[in-house]
Design a protein around this motif. Structure first.
Motif, short mmCIF file in Angstrom:
data_model
loop_
_atom_site.label_atom_id
_atom_site.label_comp_id
_atom_site.label_asym_id
_atom_site.label_seq_id
_atom_site.Cartn_x
_atom_site.Cartn_y
_atom_site.Cartn_z
N VAL A 72 -1.95 8.32 26.56
CA VAL A 72 -1.47 7.71 25.32
C VAL A 72 -2.60 6.87 24.75
CG1 VAL A 72 0.20 6.15 24.27
CG2 VAL A 72 0.89 7.62 26.18
N CYS A 73 -3.04 7.23 23.55
CA CYS A 73 -4.12 6.49 22.91
C CYS A 73 -4.10 6.73 21.42
CB CYS A 73 -5.47 6.91 23.48
SG CYS A 73 -6.85 6.00 22.77
N ALA A 74 -4.18 5.64 20.66
CA ALA A 74 -4.29 5.75 19.20
C ALA A 74 -5.45 4.91 18.69
CB ALA A 74 -2.99 5.30 18.54
N HIS A 75 -6.18 4.27 19.60
CA HIS A 75 -7.29 3.41 19.22
C HIS A 75 -8.51 4.26 18.85
CE1 HIS A 75 -10.51 0.43 19.68
NE2 HIS A 75 -9.57 -0.45 19.36
N ALA A 76 -9.01 4.08 17.64
CA ALA A 76 -10.09 4.93 17.10
C ALA A 76 -11.35 4.91 17.97
CB ALA A 76 -10.43 4.50 15.68
N PHE A 77 -11.74 3.76 18.48
CA PHE A 77 -12.95 3.67 19.30
C PHE A 77 -12.80 4.47 20.58
CE2 PHE A 77 -15.37 1.57 22.70
CZ PHE A 77 -16.66 1.72 22.20
N THR A 78 -11.67 4.32 21.25
CA THR A 78 -11.44 5.04 22.50
C THR A 78 -11.33 6.54 22.24
OG1 THR A 78 -10.34 3.10 23.40
CG2 THR A 78 -9.97 5.19 24.54
N LEU A 79 -10.65 6.92 21.17
CA LEU A 79 -10.55 8.34 20.82
C LEU A 79 -11.94 8.93 20.54
CD1 LEU A 79 -7.38 8.27 18.55
CD2 LEU A 79 -7.57 9.28 20.84
N ARG A 80 -12.79 8.14 19.92
CA ARG A 80 -14.15 8.61 19.64
C ARG A 80 -14.93 8.83 20.94
NH1 ARG A 80 -18.29 8.85 15.74
NH2 ARG A 80 -20.27 8.05 16.50
N ILE A 81 -14.81 7.90 21.88
CA ILE A 81 -15.48 8.05 23.17
C ILE A 81 -14.97 9.30 23.89
CG2 ILE A 81 -15.69 7.04 25.49
CD1 ILE A 81 -15.96 4.34 24.15
N LEU A 82 -13.66 9.51 23.85
CA LEU A 82 -13.09 10.71 24.48
C LEU A 82 -13.64 11.97 23.82
CD1 LEU A 82 -9.37 9.60 24.93
CD2 LEU A 82 -11.06 9.97 26.74
N ALA A 83 -13.72 11.97 22.51
CA ALA A 83 -14.22 13.14 21.79
C ALA A 83 -15.70 13.39 22.08
CB ALA A 83 -13.99 12.97 20.28
N LEU A 84 -16.51 12.35 22.02
CA LEU A 84 -17.95 12.50 22.25
C LEU A 84 -18.27 12.96 23.67
CD1 LEU A 84 -19.31 9.39 20.31
CD2 LEU A 84 -19.54 11.80 19.67
N SER A 85 -17.45 12.53 24.61
CA SER A 85 -17.68 12.91 26.01
C SER A 85 -17.23 14.34 26.31
CB SER A 85 -16.93 11.96 26.95
OG SER A 85 -15.53 12.19 26.85
N GLY A 86 -16.38 14.88 25.45
CA GLY A 86 -15.80 16.20 25.71
C GLY A 86 -14.50 16.12 26.49
N LEU A 87 -14.21 14.97 27.04
CA LEU A 87 -12.99 14.82 27.84
C LEU A 87 -11.74 14.90 26.97
CD1 LEU A 87 -12.15 14.45 30.77
CD2 LEU A 87 -12.30 11.98 30.45
N GLY A 88 -11.85 14.47 25.74
CA GLY A 88 -10.71 14.54 24.83
C GLY A 88 -10.24 15.97 24.60
N ALA A 89 -11.15 16.92 24.72
CA ALA A 89 -10.80 18.33 24.51
C ALA A 89 -10.02 18.93 25.68
CB ALA A 89 -12.07 19.15 24.27
N VAL A 90 -10.11 18.32 26.85
CA VAL A 90 -9.42 18.88 28.01
C VAL A 90 -8.24 18.04 28.46
CG1 VAL A 90 -11.43 20.14 28.84
CG2 VAL A 90 -11.03 17.81 29.65
N LEU A 91 -8.09 16.85 27.88
CA LEU A 91 -6.93 16.01 28.17
C LEU A 91 -5.86 16.22 27.11
CD1 LEU A 91 -8.61 12.59 29.06
CD2 LEU A 91 -7.47 14.15 30.64
N HIS A 92 -4.64 15.98 27.49
CA HIS A 92 -3.55 15.98 26.51
C HIS A 92 -3.38 14.54 26.04
CE1 HIS A 92 0.85 16.71 25.35
NE2 HIS A 92 0.04 17.04 24.37
N VAL A 93 -3.83 14.25 24.83
CA VAL A 93 -3.80 12.89 24.28
C VAL A 93 -2.78 12.84 23.16
CG1 VAL A 93 -5.15 11.04 23.22
CG2 VAL A 93 -6.25 12.59 24.85
#
Length: 121
Positions: A87-108
Protein backbone atom coordinates in the motif's frame (compact mmCIF):
# COMPACT_ATOMS: atom_id res chain seq x y z
CA UNK A 1 -12.13 -6.39 12.34
CA UNK A 2 -8.56 -5.53 13.32
CA UNK A 3 -6.64 -7.74 15.75
CA UNK A 4 -3.34 -6.34 17.03
CA UNK A 5 -0.67 -9.00 17.54
CA UNK A 6 1.53 -8.53 20.64
CA UNK A 7 5.25 -7.71 20.81
CA UNK A 8 5.46 -5.54 17.72
CA UNK A 9 6.53 -1.94 18.22
CA UNK A 10 7.20 0.99 15.91
CA UNK A 11 8.55 1.51 13.29
CA UNK A 12 6.26 -1.38 12.47
CA UNK A 13 2.95 -2.74 13.63
CA UNK A 14 1.46 -6.10 12.69
CA UNK A 15 -2.21 -6.97 12.72
CA UNK A 16 -4.74 -9.16 10.95
CA UNK A 17 -7.42 -7.73 8.67
CA UNK A 18 -9.87 -9.78 6.59
CA UNK A 19 -7.61 -12.82 6.44
CA UNK A 20 -4.48 -10.83 5.64
CA UNK A 21 -1.50 -10.05 7.81
CA UNK A 22 -0.75 -6.34 7.60
CA UNK A 23 2.73 -5.04 8.35
CA UNK A 24 2.23 -1.30 8.77
CA UNK A 25 5.46 0.66 8.64
CA UNK A 26 5.80 4.26 9.77
CA UNK A 27 8.31 7.04 9.89
CA UNK A 28 11.62 6.72 8.12
CA UNK A 29 12.61 3.43 6.53
CA UNK A 30 16.37 3.64 6.23
CA UNK A 31 19.45 1.64 7.22
CA UNK A 32 18.88 2.34 10.94
CA UNK A 33 15.20 1.38 11.09
CA UNK A 34 15.27 -1.47 8.55
CA UNK A 35 17.13 -3.59 11.09
CA UNK A 36 14.18 -3.23 13.46
CA UNK A 37 11.70 -4.22 10.74
CA UNK A 38 13.46 -7.42 9.58
CA UNK A 39 12.24 -9.70 12.44
CA UNK A 40 8.64 -8.58 11.88
CA UNK A 41 8.96 -9.06 8.14
CA UNK A 42 10.34 -12.55 8.65
CA UNK A 43 7.51 -13.40 11.06
CA UNK A 44 4.70 -12.29 8.72
CA UNK A 45 6.21 -14.07 5.70
CA UNK A 46 7.04 -17.32 7.51
CA UNK A 47 3.73 -19.24 7.19
CA UNK A 48 2.86 -21.34 4.16
CA UNK A 49 0.64 -19.38 1.73
CA UNK A 50 0.92 -16.09 3.62
CA UNK A 51 -1.32 -13.25 2.53
CA UNK A 52 0.74 -10.20 3.44
CA UNK A 53 0.04 -6.51 3.02
CA UNK A 54 2.88 -4.08 3.63
CA UNK A 55 1.35 -0.69 4.39
CA UNK A 56 3.65 2.24 3.62
CA UNK A 57 0.95 4.89 4.16
CA UNK A 58 2.66 6.37 7.24
CA UNK A 59 6.20 6.17 5.85
CA UNK A 60 7.81 9.60 5.56
CA UNK A 61 11.17 8.54 4.08
CA UNK A 62 12.07 5.45 2.06
CA UNK A 63 15.47 4.50 0.65
CA UNK A 64 17.33 1.46 -0.67
CA UNK A 65 16.96 -0.21 2.74
CA UNK A 66 13.21 -0.18 2.20
CA UNK A 67 13.69 -1.63 -1.29
CA UNK A 68 15.69 -4.50 0.24
CA UNK A 69 12.89 -5.13 2.73
CA UNK A 70 10.26 -5.28 -0.02
CA UNK A 71 12.43 -7.44 -2.25
CA UNK A 72 13.03 -9.87 0.61
CA UNK A 73 9.32 -9.99 1.42
CA UNK A 74 8.50 -10.67 -2.23
CA UNK A 75 10.98 -13.58 -2.39
CA UNK A 76 9.79 -15.13 0.88
CA UNK A 77 6.09 -14.87 0.00
CA UNK A 78 6.65 -16.29 -3.49
CA UNK A 79 8.63 -19.23 -2.07
CA UNK A 80 5.67 -19.99 0.21
CA UNK A 81 3.02 -19.62 -2.52
CA UNK A 82 1.43 -16.59 -0.89
CA UNK A 83 0.44 -13.10 -1.94
CA UNK A 84 2.05 -9.74 -1.27
CA UNK A 85 0.45 -6.37 -1.76
CA UNK A 86 2.08 -3.03 -0.99
CA UNK A 87 0.00 0.00 0.00
CA UNK A 88 1.59 3.24 -1.14
CA UNK A 89 0.34 6.53 -2.54
CA UNK A 90 3.35 8.69 -1.66
CA UNK A 91 4.87 10.11 -4.87
CA UNK A 92 8.49 9.94 -3.66
CA UNK A 93 8.25 6.30 -2.60
CA UNK A 94 6.39 5.36 -5.79
CA UNK A 95 9.17 7.01 -7.79
CA UNK A 96 11.84 5.02 -5.95
CA UNK A 97 9.89 1.82 -6.60
CA UNK A 98 9.56 2.69 -10.28
CA UNK A 99 13.21 3.68 -10.76
CA UNK A 100 14.43 0.52 -9.04
CA UNK A 101 12.22 -1.71 -11.19
CA UNK A 102 10.68 -3.22 -8.08
CA UNK A 103 7.43 -1.36 -8.67
CA UNK A 104 6.95 -3.37 -11.86
CA UNK A 105 7.04 -6.71 -10.03
CA UNK A 106 5.16 -5.75 -6.87
CA UNK A 107 1.43 -5.34 -6.61
CA UNK A 108 1.11 -1.73 -5.40
CA UNK A 109 -2.24 -0.18 -4.52
CA UNK A 110 -3.07 3.25 -3.04
CA UNK A 111 -5.24 2.17 -0.07
CA UNK A 112 -5.35 -0.51 2.58
CA UNK A 113 -8.99 -1.18 1.75
CA UNK A 114 -8.03 -2.02 -1.83
CA UNK A 115 -5.16 -4.20 -0.65
CA UNK A 116 -7.32 -6.48 1.48
CA UNK A 117 -9.91 -6.75 -1.29
CA UNK A 118 -7.48 -7.66 -4.08
CA UNK A 119 -4.86 -9.71 -2.22
CA UNK A 120 -5.42 -13.43 -2.44
CA UNK A 121 -6.72 -14.25 1.03
Amino acid sequence: MVIVLPDFAPPSRVYRMRGHTVLALCGEIDIATAVEVVPHLEAVTAPYEPHVVIDLTAVTFFDCSGLRLLSSARRRVAARHGSLTVVCAHAFTLRILALSGLGAVLHVVPTLEEAVLVAGG
